[in-house]
Write an enzyme that holds these catalytic residues in place. Structure first.
Site, PDB file in Angstrom:
ATOM      1  N   GLU A   1       0.853  -1.189   0.000  1.00  6.89           N
ATOM      2  CA  GLU A   1       0.000   0.000   0.000  1.00  6.89           C
ATOM      3  C   GLU A   1       0.890   1.240   0.000  1.00  6.89           C
ATOM      4  O   GLU A   1       1.828   1.322   0.795  1.00  6.89           O
ATOM      5  CB  GLU A   1      -0.915   0.052   1.231  1.00  6.89           C
ATOM      6  CG  GLU A   1      -1.697   1.372   1.287  1.00  6.89           C
ATOM      7  CD  GLU A   1      -2.730   1.471   2.401  1.00  6.89           C
ATOM      8  OE1 GLU A   1      -3.213   0.423   2.878  1.00  6.89           O
ATOM      9  OE2 GLU A   1      -3.055   2.605   2.787  1.00  6.89           O
TER      10      GLU A   1
ATOM     11  N   GLU B   1      -3.428  11.271   1.385  1.00  6.86           N
ATOM     12  CA  GLU B   1      -4.700  11.132   2.083  1.00  6.86           C
ATOM     13  C   GLU B   1      -4.826  12.266   3.075  1.00  6.86           C
ATOM     14  O   GLU B   1      -3.828  12.850   3.499  1.00  6.86           O
ATOM     15  CB  GLU B   1      -4.870   9.754   2.738  1.00  6.86           C
ATOM     16  CG  GLU B   1      -3.975   9.481   3.902  1.00  6.86           C
ATOM     17  CD  GLU B   1      -4.309   8.166   4.618  1.00  6.86           C
ATOM     18  OE1 GLU B   1      -5.422   7.652   4.497  1.00  6.86           O
ATOM     19  OE2 GLU B   1      -3.423   7.653   5.318  1.00  6.86           O
TER      20      GLU B   1
END
Ligand SMILES: *[C@@H]1O[C@H](CO)[C@@H](O)[C@H](O)[C@H]1NC(C)=O
Ligand SMILES: *[C@@H]1O[C@H](CO)[C@@H](O)[C@H](O)[C@H]1NC(C)=O
Ligand SMILES: *[C@@H]1O[C@H](CO)[C@@H](O)[C@H](O)[C@H]1NC(C)=O
Length: 249
Positions: free
Chosen positions: A139, A144
């Protein structure tokens, strides 16, 4: 004739002086997703599927649907989270993921870039991230925003071995450009350079990501890691000029 030969003779040392590596990279770059991908709903669905690769929910309070991932202005994808107050998932929201997977190959790399207006209020969790298609991790959170006013850049070797950086994110109601350059380091590990508005913010390293296929996910998750309670109105997350370029051999 004579003068053009002279010109050629004068130019040729410059041409020969171009570094080999630089011309090599320029030659092999190819576009995997073009900036026209959000020009219309048909271009969106040429490159993206709705929701997550595994379904319509993940790790927060939103249930995703295609109605909440729309091209309302040509060139811009808008994800819309609306509070419904439903007892299981209190928000309807939108997510898309890439139809293709992306792989950093040995001696190669990938570039991801886009412009964002991302909400930063408590309970809003927009993200632009890469997720292993065959396993988790890999990941990489290219960006974000976890409801604090910061932007976060993260790379997961395992669920507990995570390099994470939160930095100040000024003027969130304006578009900002995020770019990540992934490069193979040694046939197994990769480096990731994270840029915000053209400035290199950090470089992170990931173990064993070379050769691993990755989905690109753009989601507007709610609550979860961004805290609660989230907003009781509508939250918008806008993305434009998305481009994915391969630097693989
Ligand atoms: C967001 O979704 C809500 C509920 O579906 C809708 O009423 C609203 O018009 C949408 N807003 C935008 C700007 O797309
Ligand atoms: C790549 O480098 C890492 C250390 O960063 C090392 O553990 C790994 O064995 C190396 N892989 C290869 C194929 O050389
Ligand atoms: C993840 O693995 C890479 C490559 O071995 C290493 O450089 C990096 O420090 C690791 N990340 C963390 C958080 O330990």
């Amino acid at each position: 004739m004579q003068s053009s030969l002279l010109l050629l003779a004068a130019l040729s040392p410059l041409v020969l002086a171009l570094p080999e590596a630089k011309t090599g990279i320029a030659k092999r770059a190819s576009t995997l997703i073009p900036t026209s991908c959000f020009d219309s709903t048909s271009s969106l669905t040429e490159y993206f599927e709705y929701n997550y690769p595994w379904g319509d929910t993940h790790n927060g309070a939103a249930i995703m649907s295609s109605a909440n991932a729309v091209i309302s202005t040509a060139g811009t994808l808008t994800l819309n989270a609306t509070y419904t107050g439903a007892s299981d998932y209190a928000y309807d929201s939108g997510t898309v993921y890439s139809k293709q997977t992306f792989t950093v190959e040995a001696s190669g790399g990938l570039d991801f870039s886009a412009d964002f207006i991302a909400p930063v209020a408590t309970g809003t969790w927009p993200a632009f991230w890469l997720d292993g298609a065959n396993s988790w991790p890999p990941e990489i959170d290219i960006a974000e925003w976890k409801g604090t006013g910061d932007i976060s850049f993260n790379t997961f070797n395992t669920s507990s071995e995570v390099e994470a950086l939160n930095v100040d994110y000024p003027s969130p109601t304006e578009f900002h450009t995020v770019k990540a350059e992934l490069r193979d380091e040694n046939g197994s590990d990769i480096s990731v350079k994270f840029y915000l508005d053209g400035d290199l913010i950090t470089t992170q390293y990931a173990s064993g990501f070379t050769g691993q296929p990755l989905y690109l996910i753009i989601d507007l998750q709610m609550e979860g890691s961004s805290g609660s309670p989230g907003p009781t109105g509508t939250t918008l997350y806008e993305i434009k000029n998305l481009e994915v370029v391969s630097q693989n051999p």
